[in-house]
Design a protein around this motif. Structure first.
Motif, short mmCIF file in Angstrom:
data_model
loop_
_atom_site.label_atom_id
_atom_site.label_comp_id
_atom_site.label_asym_id
_atom_site.label_seq_id
_atom_site.Cartn_x
_atom_site.Cartn_y
_atom_site.Cartn_z
N SER A 245 47.93 46.75 56.32
CA SER A 245 47.14 47.52 57.23
C SER A 245 47.48 47.76 58.63
CB SER A 245 45.23 46.92 57.44
OG SER A 245 44.71 46.80 56.23
N ARG A 246 47.93 46.64 59.04
CA ARG A 246 48.81 46.73 60.35
C ARG A 246 49.85 47.50 60.39
NH1 ARG A 246 52.68 41.96 62.23
NH2 ARG A 246 53.62 42.83 64.24
N GLU A 247 50.60 47.84 59.22
CA GLU A 247 51.86 48.43 59.22
C GLU A 247 51.22 50.11 59.18
OE1 GLU A 247 55.65 50.11 59.28
OE2 GLU A 247 54.88 48.13 59.77
N LYS B 23 50.12 51.37 62.40
CA LYS B 23 51.21 51.55 63.38
C LYS B 23 51.75 53.12 62.78
CE LYS B 23 55.51 49.62 62.80
NZ LYS B 23 56.63 48.79 62.77
N GLN B 24 52.25 53.44 61.80
CA GLN B 24 52.57 54.52 61.21
C GLN B 24 51.85 55.72 61.30
OE1 GLN B 24 54.55 54.55 57.21
NE2 GLN B 24 55.55 52.29 57.71
N ALA B 25 50.39 55.45 61.13
CA ALA B 25 49.46 56.50 61.20
C ALA B 25 49.32 57.09 62.67
CB ALA B 25 48.29 56.00 60.82
N ILE B 26 49.48 55.82 63.71
CA ILE B 26 49.35 56.18 65.13
C ILE B 26 50.90 57.22 65.66
CG2 ILE B 26 49.69 55.11 67.43
CD1 ILE B 26 48.10 53.04 66.38
N SER B 27 51.80 56.81 64.85
CA SER B 27 53.10 57.30 65.20
C SER B 27 53.08 58.93 64.65
CB SER B 27 54.27 56.74 64.48
OG SER B 27 55.52 57.85 64.42
N GLY C 186 53.62 57.74 52.43
CA GLY C 186 53.76 56.32 52.73
C GLY C 186 52.72 55.50 53.23
N ILE C 187 51.91 56.05 54.18
CA ILE C 187 51.01 55.26 54.76
C ILE C 187 49.72 55.26 53.63
CG2 ILE C 187 49.00 55.76 56.55
CD1 ILE C 187 51.05 57.53 58.19
N ASP C 188 49.67 56.27 52.86
CA ASP C 188 48.62 56.18 51.87
C ASP C 188 48.90 55.06 50.90
OD1 ASP C 188 47.24 58.38 52.98
OD2 ASP C 188 48.02 59.76 51.41
N LYS C 189 50.09 54.86 50.64
CA LYS C 189 50.35 53.57 49.60
C LYS C 189 50.14 52.41 50.13
CE LYS C 189 54.02 56.26 47.15
NZ LYS C 189 55.33 56.21 46.87
N LEU C 190 50.55 52.33 51.62
CA LEU C 190 50.04 50.87 52.49
C LEU C 190 48.64 50.73 52.39
CD1 LEU C 190 52.73 51.37 55.54
CD2 LEU C 190 52.83 49.77 53.82
N ASN C 191 48.05 51.64 52.66
CA ASN C 191 46.60 51.63 52.69
C ASN C 191 46.11 51.10 51.48
OD1 ASN C 191 45.60 51.98 55.51
ND2 ASN C 191 45.82 54.15 54.97
N ALA D 226 53.51 67.70 59.19
CA ALA D 226 54.72 68.03 59.44
C ALA D 226 55.23 67.28 60.47
CB ALA D 226 55.10 69.52 59.40
N GLN D 227 55.68 66.14 60.64
CA GLN D 227 56.32 65.60 61.86
C GLN D 227 57.76 65.08 61.95
OE1 GLN D 227 53.94 64.83 64.39
NE2 GLN D 227 51.92 65.21 63.36
N THR D 228 58.18 65.00 62.99
CA THR D 228 59.45 64.52 63.23
C THR D 228 59.53 63.12 62.96
OG1 THR D 228 59.25 64.16 65.69
CG2 THR D 228 59.80 66.23 64.88
N SER D 229 58.26 62.32 62.84
CA SER D 229 58.53 60.69 62.50
C SER D 229 59.24 60.48 61.35
CB SER D 229 57.08 60.23 62.82
OG SER D 229 57.10 58.92 62.36
#
Length: 732
Positions: free
Chosen positions: A54-56, A59-63, A30-35, A21-24
């Protein structure tokens, strides 16, 4: 390096980890689909697209500050560089991934990253020890989650790793594990790799027909599962196999096929596009680093503003402290005076402590020296007394011989008492385990004290509870010492009376049997005011002109020995009525352990006649005693007077064992042993000495001695050590 050895996660496992649960604007799904897409492109060897997704995802996982998905993205990025043979970058990103994975509780992810790092260090960096360590860590995490599939995967890599450097014997157990469990736990994309490894092993073992079949199956399976890199490795290994068997034409053909696939996989244009995407990825890393620095600068600015407030507060505090200092100044002189007195007192205490330590050291040294000097002649006295009894049976009942034997053993007991109390005070006594019969031990004590009993016309009665097991395990020597002191005291202070030794089973808990022992007499008794102090050292009460005096150590030793058994002694006494001491000790009852201990102490003297023993002893009486003990039991014996003679004799003659005195003229036993070990490291050397064992153990072992026997000793103990040391040498 085979792609099948790299690990990429499955999206279903990612979905199972839940949501953040994040405000991002980003989501875990979404990250799982990118991976998922990044992994698919990497499987297809489309490095550019794999790095892009992987780069995208990173970025989203760090966010989201999602450590699991950050580690996952780094693993996929590192996998791309792994396949592109950019080893340093691959290791860098694998390590970043592992650092984030270690912040999670996910052992599956830790298993994969450790496995991949093992591949990099083993295959690419040739750091085999480090690679094996990573593989073992991967197996550890696989075992924690009981995932046989992942354990199988890592062991396949371990097998491949060992085969790659020619260690087929070490790699074979891992391959056997893979073969045994593959049908149930193996993944489809590993089928070709498993067959290829079996082909390599069969080729190494010279089983060419079997190897050829495995290689062909591996190539067919790689084509069927579309594993291009495994197909290329199969072509390469098959080419090597054909060359080894002399089929150079086909070897060259498969080598060309290997090169063709490698060219397809690592197409120059494809690698160029991947490099561009990799550069963007590195720029992202630099940008994140710059952002961290900017955030740190902002924190420092905020810290500076706080510092200004702190300065103001400091000024206020300084003014308050100035006032306090003025008030405290009045106490400074007083404190200086007190401190000076304390320093003087501390100096005096330190000096007193040093003197006390020196006194304790001198006491220990004195006790050790006295005990050694007394034990040496006592060894001769006790030994000669026993020899007279053995050789002149008509004197066995002689009161003079019995008096001599008793006096010698009493003097030895006195020496042991002094040494014992010193050991107990320094906490150097450790209880031992012996098999013994309660009745036999008490009967032996009764027989040994008959002389005292007869002198005062006393009767000794034994009352043993039949419920007590026949054989118990415990420190029978300490128990005998307790009874020896208690019963001898009872006999000394009882005339025309009776002393009862009683043993009663109170209870048993498991293998522990709690036995209450009591020694009761109807002698003169002990006054109430004396009952507290009789357990103190050197205390004597009711001493009369014709009393047996003693040392006053007996009851002090008894009390301390009983405390070693985690028990306490109780006293009940009335003047002119008698005295009773009782205590309870828990001994072990374990038939299996009893048999083991008995087997360990039994001594086989049937081979004694074949053993040559060299005795190194400067005391003529002790020479005679030791020689007689050995020869009477079948050993062949040679005696020399000093260490130099022993060295000279051992250079020319072979002995089965050497019994070495320590305190000798010219050179002592330690130095003699060191010189012997310069030319003979096999013959056992056993110290035969009157020194306390704990005082000489360290130096004895460092000089090359094998064991220590303290004089006087029980012959059975001597034979046991001799046979044990000779047996060890013969089996080495």
């Amino acid at each position: 390096m085979p792609v099948s050895r790299n690990i990429f996660l499955l999206p279903l496992l990612l979905m199972a980890l839940g949501f953040h649960a994040q405000t991002s604007p980003y989501t875990a799904q979404g990250i799982d689909k990118l991976n998922d897409k990044a992994d698919k492109f990497l499987t297809d060897l489309n490095f550019r697209q794999s790095l892009r997704y992987s780069r995208e995802a990173l970025k989203q996982a760090i966010s989201l500050k999602d450590n699991f998905r950050i580690a996952y993205a780094y693993n996929t990025i590192a996998g791309n560089y792994d396949e592109l043979s950019e080893n340093d970058k691959a290791i860098y990103y694998y390590n970043k991934g592992l650092s984030y994975a270690n912040k999670t509780e996910n052992d599956t992810l830790k298993n994969w990253l450790n496995n991949n790092l093992g591949n990099m260090h083993f295959f690419e960096k040739k750091n085999y020890e480090k690679g094996i360590a990573y593989y073992q860590a991967a197996i550890h995490h696989g075992e924690k989650i009981r995932d046989t599939s992942e354990i199988l995967f890592t062991k396949l890599n371990l097998a491949w790793a060992h085969f790659d450097i020619g260690l087929y014997d070490q790699g074979q157990p891992y391959l056997e594990y893979v073969n045994e469990h593959f049908e149930k736990f193996g993944r489809k994309n590993l089928k070709a790799a498993r067959l290829l490894l079996n082909g390599m092993l069969e080729s190494e073992r010279g089983r060419n027909k079997s190897a050829d079949a495995y290689f062909r199956l591996a190539m067919d399976m790689a084509i069927a599962t579309d594993e291009k890199l495994d197909l290329s490795y199969s072509y390469e290994e098959y080419s090597k196999f054909l060359a080894k068997t002399g089929d150079h034409k086909n070897a060259y053909r498969y080598l060309q096929m290997f090169g063709k696939i490698k060219d397809e996989v690592y197409d120059a244009e494809k690698l160029k596009r991947a490099a561009t995407e990799g550069l963007n990825l590195e720029l992202d890393e630099y940008k994140r680093a710059v952002d961290r620095i900017a955030a740190e600068n902002e924190i420092q600015a905020l810290s500076l503003r706080k510092s200004q407030i702190i300065v103001i507060l400091f000024i206020v505090c300084f003014l308050a402290l100035t006032l306090l200092l003025y008030m405290l100044n009045k106490n400074i002189n007083f404190r200086k005076k007190v401190n000076a007195e304390l320093l003087q007192t501390n100096a005096e205490l330190h000096l007193a402590k040093e003197k006390a330590e020196e006194a304790a050291r001198l006491k220990t040294q004195f006790v050790s020296t006295i005990s050694h000097e007394l034990r040496t002649p006592l060894y001769g006295v006790v030994g000669i007394t026993d020899m007279i009894a053995d050789e002149h049976k008509e004197l066995v009942r002689s009161p003079h011989l019995n008096s001599l034997r008793f006096s010698a053993k009493y003097l030895l007991s006195l020496v042991n008492d002094i040494l014992q109390i010193n050991k107990i005070e320094e906490k150097r006594v450790v209880l031992e385990s012996h098999v013994f019969n309660v009745y036999d031990e008490i009967k032996t004590i009764k027989d040994s004290l008959k002389f005292i009993a007869n002198r005062n016309r006393n009767e000794i009665k034994i009352d043993i509870d039949p419920e007590i097991p026949e054989l118990l395990i415990g420190d029978k020597l300490r128990l005998s010492q307790i009874f020896m002191n208690l019963v001898s005291n009872a006999l000394k202070f009882t005339v025309d009376g009776r002393v009862v030794i009683k043993a009663e089973l109170l209870k048993n808990i498991g293998e522990k049997f709690f036995i209450k022992f009591a020694v009761k007499d109807n002698g003169i008794g002990i006054a109430l005011e004396d009952q507290e102090k009789i357990f103190e050292k050197f205390v004597q009460i009711e001493r009369k002109e014709n009393d047996y005096q003693g040392t006053g150590l007996g009851l002090s030793i008894v009390k301390r020995l009983i405390e070693l058994f985690d028990s306490e002694i109780h006293l009940s006494s009335m003047p002119e009525k008698g005295t009773e001491f009782d205590f309870t000790i828990a001994f072990e009852f374990n038939p299996q352990k009893t048999n083991e201990i008995i087997n360990n102490i039994e001594v086989d003297l049937s081979t004694a006649a074949s053993h040559e023993v060299l005795v190194v002893e400067d005391n003529k009486i002790n020479q005679m005693v030791t020689r007689k003990i050995l020869q009477n039991n079948g050993y062949r014996c040679k005696v020399v007077d000093d260490g130099l003679s022993a060295i000279e004799l051992l250079r020319k003659t072979k002995f089965d064992i050497v019994l070495m005195d320590i305190n000798m003229p010219i050179i002592n036993g330690f130095e003699t042993t060191r010189r012997i070990r310069q030319f003979d490291r096999e013959t056992p050397v056993v110290a035969l000495t009157a020194f306390d064992k704990e005082e000489i153990t360290e130096e004895a072992l460092s000089s090359g001695m094998n064991d220590i026997i303290i004089k006087p000793f029980e012959p059975i103990k001597l034979f046991q050590i001799i046979n044990s040391q000779i047996g060890k040498r013969m089996t080495e």
